[in-house]
Design a protein around this motif. Structure first.
Motif, PDB file in Angstrom:
ATOM      1  N   GLN A 182       0.884  -1.251  -0.040  1.00  0.00           N
ATOM      2  CA  GLN A 182      -0.082   0.197   0.119  1.00  0.00           C
ATOM      3  C   GLN A 182       0.944   1.171  -0.060  1.00  0.00           C
ATOM      4  N   PHE A 183       2.049   1.321  -0.798  1.00  0.00           N
ATOM      5  CA  PHE A 183       2.727   2.389  -1.097  1.00  0.00           C
ATOM      6  C   PHE A 183       2.386   3.396  -2.262  1.00  0.00           C
ATOM      7  N   ARG A 184       2.219   4.537  -2.242  1.00  0.00           N
ATOM      8  CA  ARG A 184       1.947   5.355  -3.564  1.00  0.00           C
ATOM      9  C   ARG A 184       3.509   5.114  -4.359  1.00  0.00           C
ATOM     10  N   GLY A 185       2.986   4.924  -5.665  1.00  0.00           N
ATOM     11  CA  GLY A 185       4.047   4.704  -6.803  1.00  0.00           C
ATOM     12  C   GLY A 185       4.980   3.517  -6.599  1.00  0.00           C
ATOM     13  N   LYS A 190      10.445  -8.189  -9.226  1.00  0.00           N
ATOM     14  CA  LYS A 190      11.109  -6.850  -8.307  1.00  0.00           C
ATOM     15  C   LYS A 190      10.024  -5.908  -8.239  1.00  0.00           C
ATOM     16  N   TRP A 191       9.970  -5.078  -7.177  1.00  0.00           N
ATOM     17  CA  TRP A 191       9.213  -3.856  -6.861  1.00  0.00           C
ATOM     18  C   TRP A 191       9.626  -2.938  -7.511  1.00  0.00           C
ATOM     19  N   GLN A 192       9.037  -1.971  -8.252  1.00  0.00           N
ATOM     20  CA  GLN A 192       9.360  -1.147  -9.368  1.00  0.00           C
ATOM     21  C   GLN A 192       8.823   0.242  -8.558  1.00  0.00           C
ATOM     22  N   ALA A 193       9.406   1.285  -8.627  1.00  0.00           N
ATOM     23  CA  ALA A 193       9.025   2.702  -8.283  1.00  0.00           C
ATOM     24  C   ALA A 193       9.015   3.700  -9.224  1.00  0.00           C
ATOM     25  N   ASN A 249       5.700  16.019 -14.932  1.00  0.00           N
ATOM     26  CA  ASN A 249       6.084  16.472 -16.207  1.00  0.00           C
ATOM     27  C   ASN A 249       5.331  15.848 -17.495  1.00  0.00           C
ATOM     28  N   GLY A 250       3.899  15.468 -17.035  1.00  0.00           N
ATOM     29  CA  GLY A 250       3.055  14.920 -18.047  1.00  0.00           C
ATOM     30  C   GLY A 250       3.480  13.305 -18.253  1.00  0.00           C
ATOM     31  N   LYS A 251       4.228  12.809 -17.672  1.00  0.00           N
ATOM     32  CA  LYS A 251       4.368  11.277 -17.935  1.00  0.00           C
ATOM     33  C   LYS A 251       5.044  10.470 -16.655  1.00  0.00           C
ATOM     34  N   ASN A 252       4.802   9.140 -16.810  1.00  0.00           N
ATOM     35  CA  ASN A 252       5.469   8.256 -15.835  1.00  0.00           C
ATOM     36  C   ASN A 252       6.889   8.239 -15.805  1.00  0.00           C
TER      37      ASN A 252
END
Length: 285
Positions: free
Chosen positions: A224-227, A236-239, A244-247
């Motif tokens: 339950q973590f943002r991002g 793996k976990w990805q952050a 700026n209009g993009k991921n």
């Protein structure tokens, strides 16, 4: 003239409203058929789901043949139960399953939660789906749905909303000559938890039950973590952070807390004291 061969079956199987009879009735409501003139009960599925045919055959105590035939696109497997007058009569009286039911099927005459739950699982295994998103790390990584007559879809929607507290309203929508409902997001897990509650190996389709088990693993791996998301391909976990209009990709991590820290530090760097953080204080890593 030889004597006509008659295979045996439990003709009283649908006389009592058991978990097993309600489940099989749900399967037949989706992919079964009844012939009033020939007094037969038929069930046919893709050969890849032959395990479900075998389970229904076992529950009906039917000692006849299980057929496999090559189709235009897929091989099909099924059973044909002859002299099924009593089965047909009970299916009609208890479950409103009649011949030519495709566009006329009404909800079953069952009222206990366990009966409703098992019947809906039968519908899921025959005329429903559990679908995995191409990108499994997204919130709506799984979708489930059912299709059939409008009245049956409304009945399923109302019962899911009644018995699954975290389920939203399943909107019934038309699709050519039939109707469907579908659910996505976090509610999918809660709906499937209810649908599979008290199920046994004989009352579930292996293929869809395996998807349910995969879904459980997916949500166990979802913090339950943002991002922060679990990447099923990389394991793996990805952050990531949207700005700026993009991921923007922030990296892969073995620990979700480490991924959350990187996200927090980036949020502070960009937004300062307006940043919404996962942890109380962003910690450099």
């Amino acid at each position: 003239m030889g004597t006509r061969l008659k295979y045996s079956h439990n003709e009283n199987f649908f006389s009592s409203l058991t978990n097993e009879s309600c489940y099989v009735a749900g399967v037949l409501a989706g992919d079964g058929s009844i012939s009033d003139k020939q007094h037969t009960l038929n069930l046919s599925l893709m050969a890849s789901d032959i395990d479900l045919i075998q389970k229904v055959k076992f529950l009906l105590q039917f000692d006849g043949l299980l057929f496999v035939r090559e189709g235009i696109n897929n091989a099909m497997a099924g059973i044909r139960v002859c002299h099924a007058q009593k089965l047909s009569s009970d299916l009609m009286n208890n479950f409103n399953i009649t011949s030519n039911k495709t566009f006329t099927l009404m909800p079953p005459n069952i009222f206990q939660e366990s009966q409703i739950q098992h019947f809906i699982r039968g519908i899921l295994d025959s005329d429903g789906f559990i679908m995995r998103s191409k990108y499994g790390y997204k919130t709506n990584g799984y979708t489930i749905g059912f299709c059939g007559t409008k009245s049956l879809m409304e009945w399923i929607s109302n019962n899911i909303r009644r018995y699954v507290s975290r389920a939203g309203i399943g909107t019934v929508k038309p699709s050519k000559n039939i109707f469907y409902i579908q659910y996505s997001g976090y509610q999918v897990r809660h709906i499937l938890d209810w649908i599979y509650k008290d199920s046994i190996a004989e009352t579930r389709l292996n293929r869809k039950y395996n998807l349910y088990q995969e879904l459980l693993q997916f949500y166990r791996n979802k913090p339950q973590f943002r991002g922060v998301h679990w990447d099923r391909r990389k394991k793996k976990w990805q952050a990531t952070m949207y700005f700026n209009g993009k991921n923007n990709w922030l990296g892969y991590f073995d620990d979700p807390i480490e991924a959350a820290k990187v996200y927090d530090n980036k949020a502070i760097e960009i937004l300062g004291n307006k940043a919404k953080l996962n942890l109380a204080i962003g910690v450099s890593v």
